[in-house]
Design an enzyme around this catalytic site. Structure first.
Site, PDB file in Angstrom:
ATOM      1  N   ASP A  74      73.638  80.469  29.931  1.00 53.97           N
ATOM      2  CA  ASP A  74      72.764  79.762  28.998  1.00 53.97           C
ATOM      3  C   ASP A  74      71.321  79.802  29.486  1.00 53.97           C
ATOM      4  OD1 ASP A  74      73.521  78.074  31.142  1.00 53.97           O
ATOM      5  OD2 ASP A  74      73.016  76.283  30.005  1.00 53.97           O
ATOM      6  N   SER A 120      81.556  61.936  30.779  1.00 53.34           N
ATOM      7  CA  SER A 120      81.411  60.489  30.877  1.00 53.34           C
ATOM      8  C   SER A 120      81.138  59.894  29.497  1.00 53.34           C
ATOM      9  CB  SER A 120      80.250  60.147  31.827  1.00 53.34           C
ATOM     10  OG  SER A 120      79.833  58.799  31.675  1.00 53.34           O
ATOM     11  N   GLY A 121      81.596  58.669  29.284  1.00 56.98           N
ATOM     12  CA  GLY A 121      81.345  57.962  28.028  1.00 56.98           C
ATOM     13  C   GLY A 121      80.011  57.252  27.986  1.00 56.98           C
ATOM     14  N   CYS A 177      71.598  72.122  38.275  1.00 57.42           N
ATOM     15  CA  CYS A 177      70.959  72.646  39.467  1.00 57.42           C
ATOM     16  C   CYS A 177      69.847  71.714  39.921  1.00 57.42           C
ATOM     17  CB  CYS A 177      70.379  74.035  39.180  1.00 57.42           C
ATOM     18  SG  CYS A 177      71.567  75.181  38.440  1.00 57.42           S
ATOM     19  N   ILE A 211      89.019  54.322  38.492  1.00 52.55           N
ATOM     20  CA  ILE A 211      88.782  53.526  39.689  1.00 52.55           C
ATOM     21  C   ILE A 211      89.660  52.285  39.694  1.00 52.55           C
ATOM     22  CG2 ILE A 211      86.419  54.282  40.065  1.00 52.55           C
ATOM     23  CD1 ILE A 211      85.477  51.726  38.683  1.00 52.55           C
TER      24      ILE A 211
END
Length: 635
Positions: free
Chosen positions: A99, A365-366, A2, A286
């Protein structure tokens, strides 16, 4: 995920909070709210923009107010199920399944003493109606941002600097030293802020503001301490199990989750683990225009991504990176908050935009694996540099002379190996900390000073000293882990986590980083450097863990780059803009940059003798950021 904002003891704090929250609408298009309350002789106002991920009902709405506490929270708590059970056993009754409510009740029970127990990414403000105190908190690793401006007893805060700059811009002044730092690094270190009056709450810390004007600050987690504890660790552990557990927890959501999949080790590893938990999961990769990829000699990442997708039943989506960079440059500069010269932000934004259009709100993501497990070329290069220094000068000098004469590009293509060689020789003979800094920053100290107004020489010294102080601020005897610690304190929060947060939230999408997890970080620093870099192979400990699920051709493939074809863009799309900024840019007019030194960079790049594309791209981002800052001061 958020956007949060608020004001405490601030004139017209309610309307200000509304305006701040409105600017953050892209971070949370699913809902908004505001909380107001007396605080001693003043008032507190908390604002919120909601991106609904967990508990999509109104019981997850914010600001959340319950039994004398009010919370505005940005983040995800991955161990919320475990903490919820513990709190319920202690008698807590929950209204919903979010949460957010777990964070609120954990705060009620443990306060700042319990912050180290929160496993996730978060920034929040919590107000106690009984004491009138407002406390701001930021997660252990700086994944989520929190900016604040203090005036007297008052404080205004927001998830993004652009909100504060837009509303308070007339009273904020550009911090020249922060801009100098951005030129050195191509990003602003997390310990500095682009405006002098603003600050970033440091990772793993909290700040409490009281009605009488007192301010308390504390640290609840130290990356340095974790690294030093890791060096003393003598037990055994299963790294794959730690990463598997983190990935599983990061999939927690009530909405679809997808992954980035470049075809490299890190994203392939996470995607394979995620697909085992959620069969048929979507992934996004990509590709580049054929002429751009050829010019840059880019590896065929898509081929590897397709192999991973086929093996694990992943629904793969390809996004071609052929952007209208002249249009995207000012837009990305605005969203990134501070001058950041990494074009990977464009890739991230376009991928997240495509995912969001397909109904995906959350992506894995890595990010972080290279910093923690010594996966960057600079880590190996700095180790090789130590060996290179032992080579007799009679051998080194002819090699250096030859490399210096070689071009990095012709009009039709670039020569990546020559670029790497020139880069290596620029730091190979320097002392450890200086060499490490030079291996990934834009200029040496003399070059940086020569680009700037002479009055900024002191700022250059300060920035260089800050890097040295951070690098040496540990007792580690392990060279590789010293580099990993410096990267995790500087490079990771200052650049990679920053652009990932801003570019993804610009597309109203949440990106989660399972490698940037407190348990994974603890495990990473328990691994000695000689297990991370083995012979000429970096990230070996992670590769060995990944072999439990990935085929060897993916694990041991050459490292790719999550970047962009900058040289191609500079030679075509952006050439007119570079000329304009060099001759008539606001930074040149203001005397911040020297026109002659800037023109030298342009000439060196145009001749193909040096690769200055990254330098020039960052100067363009800095120019656009500066134009926005000047405009904010005059409105």
């Amino acid at each position: 995920m958020c956007g949060i904002a608020g004001a405490y003891f601030w004139p017209d704090g309610g309307p200000l909070t509304d305006r701040l929250t409105k600017i953050l609408a892209h971070r949370g298009p699913d809902g908004s709210g505001r909380y107001d309350h007396r605080a001693g002789e003043g008032e507190v106002h908390l604002g919120h923009r909601r991106l609904s991920i967990v508990d999509l009902t109104e019981t997850g709405a914010q600001p959340m107010v319950k039994d004398g506490l009010a919370l505005t929270y940005n983040g995800e708590l991955y161990n919320s199920p475990e903490l919820r059970k513990e709190l319920e056993a202690a008698g807590v009754r929950f209204r919903g399944t979010s949460d957010t409510e777990v964070v609120l009740e954990a705060w009620r029970k443990w306060g700042t003493e319990g912050l180290h127990r929160l496993r996730g990414m978060f920034a929040f403000g919590v107000f106690d109606e009984r004491t009138g105190a407002l406390t701001l908190v930021r997660d252990q690793l700086g994944i989520k941002p929190l900016f604040l401006v203090r005036r007297g007893k008052g404080v205004a805060f927001a998830s993004e600097l652009k909100a504060l700059a837009a509303e308070l811009g007339g009273s904020l002044t550009v911090d020249d030293t922060a801009l100098v730092a951005s030129l050195l690094y191509y990003w602003v270190p997390d310990g500095r802020c682009a405006f002098s009056e603003a600050e970033k709450l440091p990772p793993g810390s909290w700040a409490r503001f009281r009605p009488n004007g007192d301010v308390e600050r504390g640290t609840f987690w130290s990356l340095r301490q974790v690294a030093e504890d890791g060096a003393a660790y003598e037990g055994e552990f299963d790294l794959n199990a730690v990463i598997e557990d983190s990935t599983r927890k990061h999939l927690m959501a009530d909405v679809p989750v997808a992954t980035f999949l470049s075809g490299g080790l890190d994203s392939s590893y996470l995607t394979a683990l995620a697909a085992r938990e959620q069969p048929g999961i979507s992934a996004y990769t990509i590709g580049f225009r054929a002429e751009d990829a050829k010019f840059e000699a880019m590896p065929d990442d898509l081929m590897y991504a397709k192999k991973v997708a086929a093996k694990f039943g992943v629904d793969l989506h390809e996004i071609e990176i052929a952007p209208q960079v002249l249009d995207l440059l000012p837009r990305m500069t605005y969203h990134l908050d501070e001058p950041i010269g990494d074009p990977a932000a464009i890739n991230s934004y376009l991928i997240c935009t495509a995912a969001r259009e397909a109904g995906v709100k959350v992506m894995l993501s890595g990010m972080g694996a290279d910093e923690l497990f010594a996966g960057y070329r600079k880590h190996l290069a700095n180790k090789i540099a130590v060996q290179y220094q032992r080579v007799p000068g009679l051998v080194r000098r002819p090699v250096e002379s030859l490399v210096d004469r070689l071009p990095v590009a012709t009009s039709k293509r670039g020569f990546r190996s020559v670029r790497f060689a020139k880069r290596f020789l620029s730091f190979a003979e320097l002392p450890e900390e200086t060499a490490f800094r030079r291996s990934y920053t834009m200029y040496d100290q003399a070059e940086l000073a020569g680009l700037l107004n002479p009055d900024l020489a002191g700022a250059v010294d300060d920035v260089i000293t800050e890097h040295a102080d951070t690098y040496h601020d540990n007792t580690l005897s392990d060279f590789v882990n010293r580099m990993c610690l410096a990267d995790s304190r500087l490079f990771l929060p200052g650049l990679n986590l920053t652009y990932t947060d801003r570019s993804s939230m610009a597309a109203s999408t949440e990106v989660r980083t399972p490698f940037v997890d407190i348990e994974v970080v603890k495990a990473a620093f328990r691994i000695p450097g000689d297990k991370k870099i083995v012979k000429r192979q970096g990230k070996m400990a992670l590769k060995e863990a990944a072999l439990s699920i990935l085929p060897a051709e993916i694990v041991h493939r050459p490292k790719g780059l999550f970047s962009a074809p900058l040289r191609a863009w500079m030679s075509r799309d952006l050439a007119p803009l570079v000329r304009e900024v060099t001759n008539e840019g606001e930074l040149v007019k203001a005397g911040f940059l020297r026109r002659e030194a800037l023109q030298k960079l342009v000439d060196e790049d145009a001749s193909g003798q040096q690769d200055r594309s990254k330098h020039l791209w960052h100067i363009l981002t800095l120019e656009y950021w500066y134009r926005g800052a000047v405009a904010a001061r005059t409105t």
